[in-house]
Design a protein around this motif. Structure first.
Motif, PDB file in Angstrom:
ATOM      1  N   VAL A  95      -8.194  -3.023   0.467  1.00  0.00           N
ATOM      2  CA  VAL A  95      -6.757  -2.852   0.257  1.00  0.00           C
ATOM      3  C   VAL A  95      -6.052  -4.131   0.701  1.00  0.00           C
ATOM      4  O   VAL A  95      -6.454  -4.765   1.681  1.00  0.00           O
ATOM      5  CB  VAL A  95      -6.215  -1.623   1.022  1.00  0.00           C
ATOM      6  N   GLU A  96      -5.048  -4.521  -0.068  1.00  0.00           N
ATOM      7  CA  GLU A  96      -4.223  -5.671   0.291  1.00  0.00           C
ATOM      8  C   GLU A  96      -2.781  -5.201   0.172  1.00  0.00           C
ATOM      9  O   GLU A  96      -2.311  -4.898  -0.926  1.00  0.00           O
ATOM     10  CB  GLU A  96      -4.503  -6.838  -0.666  1.00  0.00           C
ATOM     11  N   GLU A  97      -2.127  -5.116   1.312  1.00  0.00           N
ATOM     12  CA  GLU A  97      -0.836  -4.444   1.393  1.00  0.00           C
ATOM     13  C   GLU A  97       0.245  -5.460   1.743  1.00  0.00           C
ATOM     14  O   GLU A  97       0.171  -6.104   2.788  1.00  0.00           O
ATOM     15  CB  GLU A  97      -0.957  -3.366   2.479  1.00  0.00           C
ATOM     16  N   GLY A  98       1.217  -5.595   0.871  1.00  0.00           N
ATOM     17  CA  GLY A  98       2.335  -6.493   1.156  1.00  0.00           C
ATOM     18  C   GLY A  98       3.220  -5.856   2.212  1.00  0.00           C
ATOM     19  O   GLY A  98       3.951  -4.916   1.932  1.00  0.00           O
ATOM     20  N   PRO A 106       9.724  -8.773  -4.474  1.00  0.00           N
ATOM     21  CA  PRO A 106       8.990  -7.509  -4.614  1.00  0.00           C
ATOM     22  C   PRO A 106       7.621  -7.599  -3.956  1.00  0.00           C
ATOM     23  O   PRO A 106       6.945  -8.625  -4.026  1.00  0.00           O
ATOM     24  CB  PRO A 106       8.852  -7.345  -6.131  1.00  0.00           C
ATOM     25  N   ARG A 107       7.227  -6.494  -3.333  1.00  0.00           N
ATOM     26  CA  ARG A 107       5.909  -6.448  -2.696  1.00  0.00           C
ATOM     27  C   ARG A 107       4.946  -5.630  -3.551  1.00  0.00           C
ATOM     28  O   ARG A 107       5.373  -4.815  -4.376  1.00  0.00           O
ATOM     29  CB  ARG A 107       6.026  -5.828  -1.308  1.00  0.00           C
ATOM     30  N   ARG A 148       1.973   3.916   6.824  1.00  0.00           N
ATOM     31  CA  ARG A 148       3.050   3.528   5.910  1.00  0.00           C
ATOM     32  C   ARG A 148       2.800   4.238   4.587  1.00  0.00           C
ATOM     33  O   ARG A 148       1.704   4.180   4.039  1.00  0.00           O
ATOM     34  CB  ARG A 148       3.091   2.011   5.720  1.00  0.00           C
ATOM     35  N   SER A 149       3.835   4.907   4.104  1.00  0.00           N
ATOM     36  CA  SER A 149       3.744   5.582   2.809  1.00  0.00           C
ATOM     37  C   SER A 149       4.649   4.867   1.818  1.00  0.00           C
ATOM     38  O   SER A 149       5.791   4.532   2.149  1.00  0.00           O
ATOM     39  CB  SER A 149       4.180   7.038   2.931  1.00  0.00           C
ATOM     40  N   TYR A 150       4.117   4.630   0.636  1.00  0.00           N
ATOM     41  CA  TYR A 150       4.863   3.877  -0.358  1.00  0.00           C
ATOM     42  C   TYR A 150       5.014   4.683  -1.637  1.00  0.00           C
ATOM     43  O   TYR A 150       4.118   5.446  -2.011  1.00  0.00           O
ATOM     44  CB  TYR A 150       4.111   2.583  -0.724  1.00  0.00           C
ATOM     45  N   TYR A 151       6.136   4.463  -2.338  1.00  0.00           N
ATOM     46  CA  TYR A 151       6.273   4.909  -3.717  1.00  0.00           C
ATOM     47  C   TYR A 151       5.778   3.755  -4.581  1.00  0.00           C
ATOM     48  O   TYR A 151       6.315   2.653  -4.496  1.00  0.00           O
ATOM     49  CB  TYR A 151       7.734   5.221  -4.043  1.00  0.00           C
ATOM     50  N   ILE A 187       5.352  -1.897  -5.370  1.00  0.00           N
ATOM     51  CA  ILE A 187       5.937  -1.014  -4.354  1.00  0.00           C
ATOM     52  C   ILE A 187       7.407  -0.829  -4.688  1.00  0.00           C
ATOM     53  O   ILE A 187       8.197  -1.773  -4.668  1.00  0.00           O
ATOM     54  CB  ILE A 187       5.756  -1.622  -2.945  1.00  0.00           C
ATOM     55  N   ALA A 188       7.767   0.410  -5.014  1.00  0.00           N
ATOM     56  CA  ALA A 188       9.156   0.697  -5.421  1.00  0.00           C
ATOM     57  C   ALA A 188       9.973   1.241  -4.254  1.00  0.00           C
ATOM     58  O   ALA A 188      11.180   1.391  -4.374  1.00  0.00           O
ATOM     59  CB  ALA A 188       9.156   1.709  -6.561  1.00  0.00           C
TER      60      ALA A 188
END
Lengths: 175, 172
Positions: B42-45, B70-71, B134-137, B163-164
């Motif tokens: 995983v690569e998470e901005g 934007p990430r 961390r939870s992302y849309y 990531i929105a």
């Protein structure tokens, strides 16, 4: 502290011997030929590797100070069994029939993992031949094998096929 | 100032790159990946900062913070023999977002929630409110391609998600 005395050494009890062990396959894929009865494999197994786990330690090296943390532990994931072949080709047929489940000759057809994997068990015995320790390897299938030597005209020896089994993990404990 | 000592280095519980977990928490894939997700990388901005270059009239220049960009979240995962995850991704893009090429859904309908969790060695979430969970849309971006070849390998996909938004307690 003084050195151990001979009586202390005599009081340790029986030492475990290399020759006291059994091989069994509590679960074998249907379609794999093991002869009759299946214990025949145990009779013909001359030696067996023991599974183990190693740790992939992680190095921290900061300006000359090198320390280590425990990292991911890995199973060896293979063990090698050495058999003695008999003229009924029991070991060759055992290996061939299992190999065919993984990759059928000519067609390359493969059965699902649930249908080709086995459970292999090594049991160590005490001097009265009672089980004292077991290694249970889960997810076994043949990864490699040797037919048992070079056919020639001068060697006086039995054919001794070796079978390298891949396994996913093992459990071990005293019995 | 004294040099770092080996006992200072030993006293730190260093972070390990494999102590993490990831799963989709809404509209999950079918079983068995409804309970866990077979992500291998995983690569998470986490944060992104754009800068503005200020040049003075002479020989020097410097940067000042300007805004963010934007990430993305990039996940590499393996699929099962039924192609469960490829089918799930295809349905997400072509049906949920593109409505079978009829119209594009709103952002609200296009996103799904993914949770990235950093764990201790025993699997518990680390005690860090900003970074523990961390939870992302997110929604998948770019092309998702199936690649068949002739080698003895697993089916592996790398998918980039835009990531929105961030859901949950932390909204950074």
């Amino acid at each position: 502290m003084t050195r151990p005395s001979i009586n202390q050494l005599r009081g340790v009890g029986d030492f475990a011997q290399m020759i006291r062990w059994n091989l069994s396959f509590p679960t074998l894929p249907s379609g794999v030929s093991v002869g009759s009865p299946a214990a025949e494999l145990n009779l013909r197994c001359e030696s067996a590797d023991v599974p183990k786990m190693t740790n992939q330690k992680i190095e921290t090296n900061i300006r000359g100070h090198k320390v280590f943390d425990a990292g991911i532990s890995n199973y060896t994931n293979t063990i090698t069994l050495t058999f003695v072949e008999t003229v009924d080709n029991m070991i060759h047929e055992f290996i061939r029939s299992w190999r065919e489940l993984l990759w059928e000759t000519n067609t390359g057809v493969t059965v699902p993992k649930t249908s080709y994997q086995a459970v292999c068990m090594l049991t160590r015995l005490n001097n009265q031949d009672n089980p004292t320790w077991y290694y249970e390897m889960i997810g076994c299938f043949p990864e490699d094998y040797e037919a048992g030597g070079t056919l020639d005209g001068v060697t006086s020896d039995f054919i001794k096929p070796t079978l390298t089994l891949s396994y996913d993990y093992f459990k071990d404990a005293a019995l | 100032m004294a040099k770092v000592t080996i006992n200072q280095v030993r006293s730190v519980e260093w972070g390990k790159s494999y102590n993490w977990d990831l799963r989709f928490t809404e509209d999950q894939p079918d079983s068995p990946f409804d309970e866990w997700f077979p992500a291998i990388d995983v690569e998470e901005g986490i944060a992104s900062l754009e800068t503005f270059m200020v040049s003075d009239a002479f020989l020097s220049s410097y940067e000042i913070p300007m805004g963010t960009s934007p990430r993305t979240l990039r996940i590499t995962f393996i699929d099962d023999a039924k192609h469960t995850l490829l089918s799930w991704m295809e349905e997400w893009v072509n049906s949920v977002v593109l409505n079978k090429r009829d119209h594009v859904s709103t952002l609200e309908k296009s996103v799904r929630t993914v949770m990235v969790r950093r764990t201790t060695g025993n699997g518990e979430t680390i005690e860090n409110k900003r970074i523990g969970i961390r939870s992302y849309y997110v929604f998948p971006k770019d092309t998702i391609s199936y690649t068949g070849n002739s080698s003895s390998d697993l089916l592996t996909y790398s998918v980039t998600f835009a990531i929105a938004g961030v859901s949950g307690e932390f909204s950074g």
